[in-house]
Motif scaffolding. Structure first.
Motif, short mmCIF file in Angstrom:
data_model
loop_
_atom_site.label_atom_id
_atom_site.label_comp_id
_atom_site.label_asym_id
_atom_site.label_seq_id
_atom_site.Cartn_x
_atom_site.Cartn_y
_atom_site.Cartn_z
N LEU A 102 3.49 18.54 11.55
CA LEU A 102 4.68 19.14 10.62
C LEU A 102 3.95 19.78 9.24
N GLN A 103 4.97 20.46 8.60
CA GLN A 103 4.93 20.99 7.15
C GLN A 103 6.06 20.87 6.40
N ASP A 104 5.92 20.37 5.31
CA ASP A 104 7.25 20.68 4.45
C ASP A 104 7.36 21.77 3.60
N ASN A 105 8.45 21.79 2.90
CA ASN A 105 8.88 23.35 2.26
C ASN A 105 7.73 23.69 1.35
N ASN A 106 7.02 23.07 0.77
CA ASN A 106 5.79 23.29 -0.13
C ASN A 106 4.39 23.34 0.65
N GLY A 107 4.55 23.54 1.80
CA GLY A 107 3.05 23.70 2.58
C GLY A 107 2.22 22.58 2.79
#
Length: 166
Positions: A102-107
């Motif tokens: 997975l990856q969050d909104n900040n990369g």
């Protein structure tokens, strides 16, 4: 040679974690043939893990425990996410127990473990697999050597002998 910052450490370890009954079980190992090798002080290892090794030298044995708080943190009941099933359209639905990259909104990249599948969502546990566990490490320091210029520039060890091709 004594362990110090800007040195490469190679070690063996057995990692034990207690089960629900309080019995320790072996969950992971590094052997002399396949040691854990890392650049000491580069932030790759748990800070308390390095702190426990900081007084040791080549050939020394070690045996220490890290509390959950000093390891991967306490288990966070809030760190469970519902991912909409439509995220998986065009791919196979992940199975329970599988790990999802997975990856969050900040990369920032991380993994989540599928814990269940609901009618409209895939429920993913975002806690580290060792969260909430006290870790017990036993092992030996195989080798300590100064890091090469390349290792310092790259911020990681290039293997037990300093030679590793990217």
């Amino acid at each position: 040679m004594k362990i110090a910052p800007k040195h490469v450490v190679s070690l063996t370890y057995d990692l034990y974690v207690k089960d629900e009954d309080g019995k320790e079980g072996l969950v992971e190992s590094a052997t002399e043939e396949q040691p854990l090798t890392f650049l000491f002080g580069a932030g790759q290892m748990l800070p308390k893990f390095e702190e426990n090794l900081s007084t040791l030298s080549t050939g020394d044995p070690y045996d220490f425990q890290l509390s959950a708080g000093d390891a991967y943190g306490e288990y966070d009941e809030e760190a469970v996410a519902n991912l909409p099933k439509n995220m998986f359209e065009g791919t196979d639905m992940p199975g329970i127990g599988s790990m999802l990259p997975l990856q969050d909104n900040n990369g920032n990249r991380f993994q989540g473990r599928v814990v269940s599948i609901a009618e409209d969502a895939v429920i993913v546990d975002l806690n580290h697999p060792m969260a909430g566990h006290e870790l017990h490490f036993k092992g030996n320091i195989i080798n300590v050597r100064p890091a090469t210029a390349d290792e310092m520039a790259h911020g990681h060890a290039h293997g037990p002998d300093g030679h590793h091709h990217h």
